[in-house]
Write an enzyme that holds these catalytic residues in place. Structure first.
Site, short mmCIF file in Angstrom:
data_model
loop_
_atom_site.label_atom_id
_atom_site.label_comp_id
_atom_site.label_asym_id
_atom_site.label_seq_id
_atom_site.Cartn_x
_atom_site.Cartn_y
_atom_site.Cartn_z
N ASP A 27 0.81 -1.22 0.00
CA ASP A 27 0.00 0.00 0.00
C ASP A 27 0.85 1.28 0.00
OD1 ASP A 27 0.98 -0.35 2.50
OD2 ASP A 27 -0.93 -0.07 3.55
N HIS B 52 23.09 2.00 -19.40
CA HIS B 52 22.07 2.37 -18.42
C HIS B 52 22.30 1.65 -17.08
CE1 HIS B 52 19.26 3.74 -21.89
NE2 HIS B 52 20.08 4.68 -21.52
N ASP C 98 26.28 9.89 -14.64
CA ASP C 98 25.25 10.53 -15.45
C ASP C 98 24.09 10.82 -14.51
OD1 ASP C 98 23.21 11.25 -17.20
OD2 ASP C 98 23.67 9.69 -18.67
N ASP D 156 20.75 17.23 -17.19
CA ASP D 156 21.22 15.90 -17.62
C ASP D 156 22.71 16.04 -17.90
OD1 ASP D 156 21.62 13.41 -18.66
OD2 ASP D 156 20.28 13.64 -20.37
N HIS E 173 25.37 5.09 -29.36
CA HIS E 173 24.15 5.87 -29.08
C HIS E 173 24.19 7.21 -29.80
CE1 HIS E 173 26.33 8.42 -26.19
NE2 HIS E 173 26.79 7.33 -25.61
N HIS F 240 19.65 14.87 -27.15
CA HIS F 240 18.18 14.83 -27.17
C HIS F 240 17.66 16.13 -26.60
CE1 HIS F 240 18.56 13.95 -22.86
NE2 HIS F 240 19.48 13.06 -23.21
N HIS G 56 14.22 13.06 -21.69
CA HIS G 56 14.17 12.93 -23.15
C HIS G 56 12.92 13.69 -23.57
CE1 HIS G 56 16.65 9.02 -22.59
NE2 HIS G 56 17.41 10.08 -22.61
N GLU H 134 26.26 14.71 -25.82
CA GLU H 134 26.82 13.66 -24.98
C GLU H 134 27.49 12.52 -25.73
OE1 GLU H 134 23.80 11.18 -23.10
OE2 GLU H 134 22.23 12.47 -23.91
N TYR I 179 33.09 3.61 -25.57
CA TYR I 179 32.95 2.50 -24.62
C TYR I 179 33.72 1.31 -25.18
CZ TYR I 179 29.21 5.77 -23.77
OH TYR I 179 28.52 6.93 -23.57
N ARG J 30 31.93 9.14 -21.17
CA ARG J 30 30.91 9.99 -21.79
C ARG J 30 31.02 11.36 -21.14
NH1 ARG J 30 26.93 6.96 -21.27
NH2 ARG J 30 25.80 7.68 -19.43
N GLU K 121 28.76 14.94 -21.04
CA GLU K 121 27.44 15.46 -21.44
C GLU K 121 27.17 16.81 -20.81
OE1 GLU K 121 24.06 13.19 -19.98
OE2 GLU K 121 22.84 13.96 -21.61
MN LIG Z 1 21.23 12.59 -21.80
#
Ligand SMILES: [Mn+2]
Length: 440
Positions: A42, A245, A262, A273, A352, A356, A363, A386, A390, A408, A410
């Protein structure tokens, strides 16, 4: 979320006025609020309002619905809310109710949400287009389509039935793509605090500490500034940086590894971001630095393309070329750069996109193409830039000193008539500056 100020009410009213213009006199827009989501048994997840609904109303309760119906003598903005309920409000918190919808949120009329279904046939009568995104709110989809079917059945005798449902992509989402000055104020705050959070993470990171400890530093900075994570924070040391991710944030950080973070905080619905990749021990190794400089150069080249009139596909093209040139220079790829890109060989290390739209959603909404072609940038758009590289730990046939490096970088960039404005410049990214920040 506090009751909107007079300035905020003026802003949401202006947004509704613009949308009303786009949908036209024969249209009607129906925008549902988000629902509460059960976490376990709950307990609910912390409530997060639907971004479209929030943008138009500034109303932060679940089980609500906004209707924009032009041409009504009672006014165009109807807000349906949960009823006031003394017992429930003692347990779960305040409710505005239909009266508060009018007095505090600028609705022309407030109703209890249960009245929506009975009012719907009358609201839809004479409307040709319903601006409502089908497929996102199943409980409302069924009611709307059933009502339209009923109207159609009697329309021989009565008013015309609506002929189409139109998704909000071409109207509201195009509007959200170009940020207003009021939105930019909130975005700037989200970006500044998020940058400070990354600096704090750099200072807190030491060999032997854990990914979740670094995440806690970042989240503390957000919460101290009335913010929360705008998306699941990624804090990945060593090989974990190669999992795009990664969100477990559960490993111990080792001397000699890189840490990729990130993370972005959300302020009044608007999120930053940011990604940075820095050495756990405060100093990039030779191989780490070589790869890092390639990604950084690619990022800077891509950012330079965010100018009004330039194709929004350019940043990715620039980044891809710079990264592939770098991969060849490092000996990770062999051959002609143009040929390698054409045959997508670079995708082994860069799989990637380069950016965005950013706003109420990480996004964010807004089309990337118009009539099948990448749209040009316009002043007031905010985009992330970004690029990354890798190098999976099991990559065969390369110099082993590069194995397991994931990087990365960004930033969030505002397109202005004066050129790209980096909103997240408060966190360093040049090698010497990062290393200096970690020593501080
Ligand atoms: Mn991003």
């Amino acid at each position: 979320m506090p009751i909107p100020t007079a300035v905020e009410l003026t802003e949401t009213a202006a947004r509704r006025a613009r949308l009303l213009q786009t949908i036209g006199a024969q249209g009607i827009a129906i925008v549902p609020a988000a629902r509460e989501v059960i976490r376990n048994r709950d307990s609910h997840y912390k409530f997060r309002q639907d971004s479209d609904f929030w943008y138009l109303t500034g109303f932060n309760e679940p089980d609500a619905l906004a209707v924009l119906a032009p041409g009504r003598k009672e006014g165009a903005f109807l807000l349906f809310t949960r009823p006031r309920d003394k017992a429930r409000e003692i347990w779960d918190g305040r409710r505005a109710g239909p009266e508060g919808a009018v007095s505090d949120y600028g609705a022309d009329q407030g109703f209890v949400i249960d009245q929506f279904e009975t009012m719907l046939p009358k609201l839809l009568a004479g409307r040709t287009q319903i601006f409502y995104t089908l497929g996102e709110h199943p409980q409302w989809d069924a009611k709307l389509t059933a009502t339209v079917r009923e109207i159609r059945e009697v329309s021989r005798r009565g008013p015309d039935a609506p002929s189409s449902f139109v998704s909000l992509d071409t109207t509201l989402h195009e509007q959200r793509l170009i940020k207003t000055p009021a939105e930019l104020q909130l975005i700037r705050k989200a970006c500044e605090v998020s940058a400070a959070a990354h600096v704090r993470a750099m200072r807190a990171t030491k060999p032997g500490c854990w990914e979740w400890q670094v995440a806690a530093e970042i989240h503390n900075e957000f919460e101290q500034n009335e913010m929360e994570p705008g998306y699941g924070s990624i804090v990945g040391g060593g090989d974990n940086a190669c999992i795009l991710h990664y969100k477990e944030n559960e490993a111990q950080l080792r001397d000699g590894d890189l840490l990729l973070i990130d993370a972005g905080g959300e302020y009044r619905g608007y999120t930053a971001d940011i990604t940075r990749t820095f050495p756990v021990n405060g100093k990039y190794s030779g191989a780490q630095k070589e790869v890092y400089e390639v990604v950084l150069a690619a990022q800077k080249a891509a950012i330079a393309e965010l100018k009004p009139g330039i194709s929004s596909a350019r940043p990715h093209e620039e980044a891809t070329r710079a990264l592939t040139e770098g991969l060849v220079a490092l000996g990770l790829l062999k051959g002609d750069v143009t040929e390698l890109i054409a045959t997508e060989k670079h995708r082994q290390f860069y799989m990637h996109g380069t950016g965005h739209w950013l706003g109420l959603d990480v996004h964010d909404v807004g089309r990337y193409k118009l009539e099948g072609r990448p749209r040009p940038f316009q002043s007031g758009m905010v985009m992330t830039v970004e690029p990354g590289l890798y190098i999976a730990p099991d990559t065969a046939g390369i110099d082993p000193r590069f194995l397991g490096i994931g990087i990365r970088i960004e930033d969030d960039v505002l397109v202005t008539d004066a050129g790209p404005e980096v909103l997240t410049g408060g966190v360093p990214k040049d090698v010497a500056e990062v290393e200096a920040a970690m020593r501080a």
